[in-house]
Design a protein around this motif. Structure first.
Motif, PDB file in Angstrom:
ATOM      1  N   GLY A   1     -10.773   8.271  -3.136  1.00 11.51           N
ATOM      2  CA  GLY A   1     -10.732   9.682  -3.488  1.00 11.51           C
ATOM      3  C   GLY A   1      -9.340  10.262  -3.553  1.00 11.51           C
ATOM      4  N   GLU A   2      -8.314   9.445  -3.289  1.00 11.42           N
ATOM      5  CA  GLU A   2      -6.940   9.921  -3.347  1.00 11.42           C
ATOM      6  C   GLU A   2      -6.389   9.766  -4.755  1.00 11.42           C
ATOM      7  OE1 GLU A   2      -5.244  11.407  -0.996  1.00 11.42           O
ATOM      8  OE2 GLU A   2      -6.792  11.202   0.538  1.00 11.42           O
ATOM      9  N   ASN A   3      -5.494  10.683  -5.129  1.00  9.74           N
ATOM     10  CA  ASN A   3      -4.853  10.621  -6.438  1.00  9.74           C
ATOM     11  C   ASN A   3      -3.931   9.408  -6.496  1.00  9.74           C
ATOM     12  OD1 ASN A   3      -2.524  11.289  -8.385  1.00  9.74           O
ATOM     13  ND2 ASN A   3      -4.058  12.803  -8.915  1.00  9.74           N
TER      14      ASN A   3
ATOM     15  N   MET B   1       6.118  -2.123   4.967  1.00 14.12           N
ATOM     16  CA  MET B   1       6.739  -0.802   4.945  1.00 14.12           C
ATOM     17  C   MET B   1       6.014   0.118   3.970  1.00 14.12           C
ATOM     18  SD  MET B   1       9.311  -0.423   7.065  1.00 14.12           S
ATOM     19  CE  MET B   1      10.462   0.768   6.381  1.00 14.12           C
ATOM     20  N   ILE B   2       5.664  -0.400   2.800  1.00 12.92           N
ATOM     21  CA  ILE B   2       4.944   0.390   1.799  1.00 12.92           C
ATOM     22  C   ILE B   2       3.550   0.745   2.317  1.00 12.92           C
ATOM     23  CG2 ILE B   2       3.982   0.376  -0.535  1.00 12.92           C
ATOM     24  CD1 ILE B   2       6.273  -1.578  -1.288  1.00 12.92           C
ATOM     25  N   VAL B   3       2.857  -0.241   2.880  1.00 11.66           N
ATOM     26  CA  VAL B   3       1.527  -0.008   3.436  1.00 11.66           C
ATOM     27  C   VAL B   3       1.582   1.041   4.542  1.00 11.66           C
ATOM     28  CG1 VAL B   3      -0.350  -1.044   4.785  1.00 11.66           C
ATOM     29  CG2 VAL B   3       0.631  -2.290   2.854  1.00 11.66           C
ATOM     30  N   GLY B   4       2.573   0.936   5.415  1.00 12.53           N
ATOM     31  CA  GLY B   4       2.717   1.882   6.517  1.00 12.53           C
ATOM     32  C   GLY B   4       2.929   3.304   6.037  1.00 12.53           C
ATOM     33  N   GLU B   5       3.733   3.462   4.992  1.00 11.80           N
ATOM     34  CA  GLU B   5       4.007   4.795   4.452  1.00 11.80           C
ATOM     35  C   GLU B   5       2.740   5.395   3.846  1.00 11.80           C
ATOM     36  OE1 GLU B   5       6.664   7.849   4.254  1.00 11.80           O
ATOM     37  OE2 GLU B   5       7.081   5.822   5.026  1.00 11.80           O
ATOM     38  N   ILE B   6       1.952   4.587   3.137  1.00 12.03           N
ATOM     39  CA  ILE B   6       0.711   5.080   2.534  1.00 12.03           C
ATOM     40  C   ILE B   6      -0.306   5.425   3.617  1.00 12.03           C
ATOM     41  CG2 ILE B   6      -1.261   4.443   1.082  1.00 12.03           C
ATOM     42  CD1 ILE B   6       0.652   2.732  -0.589  1.00 12.03           C
ATOM     43  N   ARG B   7      -0.425   4.590   4.632  1.00 15.59           N
ATOM     44  CA  ARG B   7      -1.372   4.883   5.713  1.00 15.59           C
ATOM     45  C   ARG B   7      -0.980   6.147   6.462  1.00 15.59           C
ATOM     46  NH1 ARG B   7      -2.422  -1.223   8.120  1.00 15.59           N
ATOM     47  NH2 ARG B   7      -4.054  -1.799   6.618  1.00 15.59           N
TER      48      ARG B   7
ATOM     49  N   VAL C   1       4.133   7.942  -2.862  1.00 15.53           N
ATOM     50  CA  VAL C   1       4.295   7.665  -1.432  1.00 15.53           C
ATOM     51  C   VAL C   1       4.710   6.209  -1.221  1.00 15.53           C
ATOM     52  CG1 VAL C   1       3.106   7.532   0.787  1.00 15.53           C
ATOM     53  CG2 VAL C   1       2.651   9.442  -0.750  1.00 15.53           C
ATOM     54  N   GLY C   2       4.112   5.303  -2.009  1.00 19.24           N
ATOM     55  CA  GLY C   2       4.485   3.889  -1.922  1.00 19.24           C
ATOM     56  C   GLY C   2       5.942   3.668  -2.283  1.00 19.24           C
ATOM     57  N   CYS C   3       6.445   4.437  -3.253  1.00 18.73           N
ATOM     58  CA  CYS C   3       7.848   4.325  -3.642  1.00 18.73           C
ATOM     59  C   CYS C   3       8.775   4.762  -2.508  1.00 18.73           C
ATOM     60  CB  CYS C   3       8.120   5.169  -4.890  1.00 18.73           C
ATOM     61  SG  CYS C   3       7.417   4.481  -6.404  1.00 18.73           S
ATOM     62  N   ILE C   4       8.331   5.745  -1.735  1.00 13.84           N
ATOM     63  CA  ILE C   4       9.116   6.166  -0.564  1.00 13.84           C
ATOM     64  C   ILE C   4       9.219   5.014   0.428  1.00 13.84           C
ATOM     65  CG2 ILE C   4       9.159   7.713   1.440  1.00 13.84           C
ATOM     66  CD1 ILE C   4       7.808   9.828  -0.321  1.00 13.84           C
TER      67      ILE C   4
ATOM     68  N   TYR D   1       0.531   8.694   5.155  1.00  8.55           N
ATOM     69  CA  TYR D   1       0.158   9.793   4.261  1.00  8.55           C
ATOM     70  C   TYR D   1      -1.349  10.059   4.334  1.00  8.55           C
ATOM     71  CZ  TYR D   1      -1.201  11.942  -0.191  1.00  8.55           C
ATOM     72  OH  TYR D   1      -1.769  12.748  -1.145  1.00  8.55           O
ATOM     73  N   LEU D   2      -2.148   8.999   4.296  1.00 10.12           N
ATOM     74  CA  LEU D   2      -3.602   9.151   4.355  1.00 10.12           C
ATOM     75  C   LEU D   2      -4.033   9.711   5.708  1.00 10.12           C
ATOM     76  CD1 LEU D   2      -4.709   5.807   2.647  1.00 10.12           C
ATOM     77  CD2 LEU D   2      -4.768   8.101   1.650  1.00 10.12           C
TER      78      LEU D   2
END
Length: 256
Positions: free
Chosen positions: A60-62, A96-102, A69-72, A104-105
């Motif tokens: 359900g996320e855009n 690192m990418i996974v952590g940033e997305i999680r 967020v992954g780019c961050i 955010y979620l």
């Protein structure tokens, strides 16, 4: 196309892919202050971001937001990567990418976690990133607990509290025709013959099924085995087990 992610304003088919030696060279130039090399490194690893966000699609996320967020997370990985350690960049970049997305979620989740538990979780995640930057690998629970001087159980509880809930109907596998969901992987230990068959008069309906379907239902609902366990015993794929199980249940429903 299965697994394809579409990003607004980005032609994902034309994203550049860097070789390992190119990534290493750009990382060294970036550490020396070369801004152009840093930009090339970011652009050359956008496919890595795409591959990571695929596992978060369907919640359900855009998708565009997840990509940003992954780019961050990618940029943080580039800025914190230690080129002196013999570790591939993707090994460090993906967590690192996974952590940033999680993160955010979690911050946008409707599920509320207690303030103290959330604070502990943030400390755990910060310690995790610190240890990753230091060792260039995913730290263990014991290493995080030692870093924060807290109990191992507190680390586990804090991380469990901020995990994203998963729907029982979330697909985990598809062969193009049959989709296997989380609920198909769950072992059923309660639906025994007393709770299922005796309470719902199904004996006659089940007796009309072909022998293989009866055997599959027996293994699934009487013995409480998962579809993967049934597939190994019957000698067919899990997708076939799922299809035959659903077909048998539909035949029983029609009998009523």
């Amino acid at each position: 196309m299965q697994g394809k992610v579409s990003i607004c304003g980005v032609n994902t088919a034309k994203l550049k892919v860097l070789k390992n030696d190119e990534i290493e060279a750009l990382l060294r130039r970036t550490k020396e202050g070369d801004k152009q090399a840093r930009e090339e490194l970011i652009a050359g690893n956008l496919r890595l971001v795409l591959s990571v966000i695929q596992k978060f699609v369907g919640r359900g996320e855009n998708v565009d937001d997840l990509f940003q967020v992954g780019c961050i997370g990618l940029i943080k990985a580039i800025d914190n990567f230690n080129i002196d350690l013999n570790v591939r960049f993707s090994t460090y970049g993906v967590p690192m990418i996974v952590g940033e997305i999680r993160r955010y979620l979690r911050d946008n989740s409707a599920i509320r976690v207690s303030r103290s538990m959330r604070d502990t979780a943030y400390k755990v995640l910060q310690a995790k990133e610190k240890l990753m930057a230091k060792n260039q690998k995913e730290p263990t629970v014991d290493e995080i607990a030692k870093e924060l001087d807290i109990k191992r159980e507190d680390v586990v509880f804090a991380l469990d509290a901020i995990l994203d809930p998963v729907s029982l109907y979330e697909p985990v596998y598809s062969d193009g025709g049959d989709t296997i969901c989380v609920m198909d992987q769950v072992k059923d230990s309660k639906n025994t013959d007393e709770n299922w068959l005796e309470h719902i008069a199904l004996k006659e309906a089940i007796s009309r099924l072909p022998e293989r379907e009866r055997h599959i239902l027996n293994l699934r609902f009487f013995e409480g085995k998962t579809q993967m366990e049934v597939s190994g015993e019957v000698g067919i794929s899990q997708a076939q087990v799922s299809r035959l199980e659903k077909s048998a249940i539909n035949q029983i429903r029609k009998s009523f």
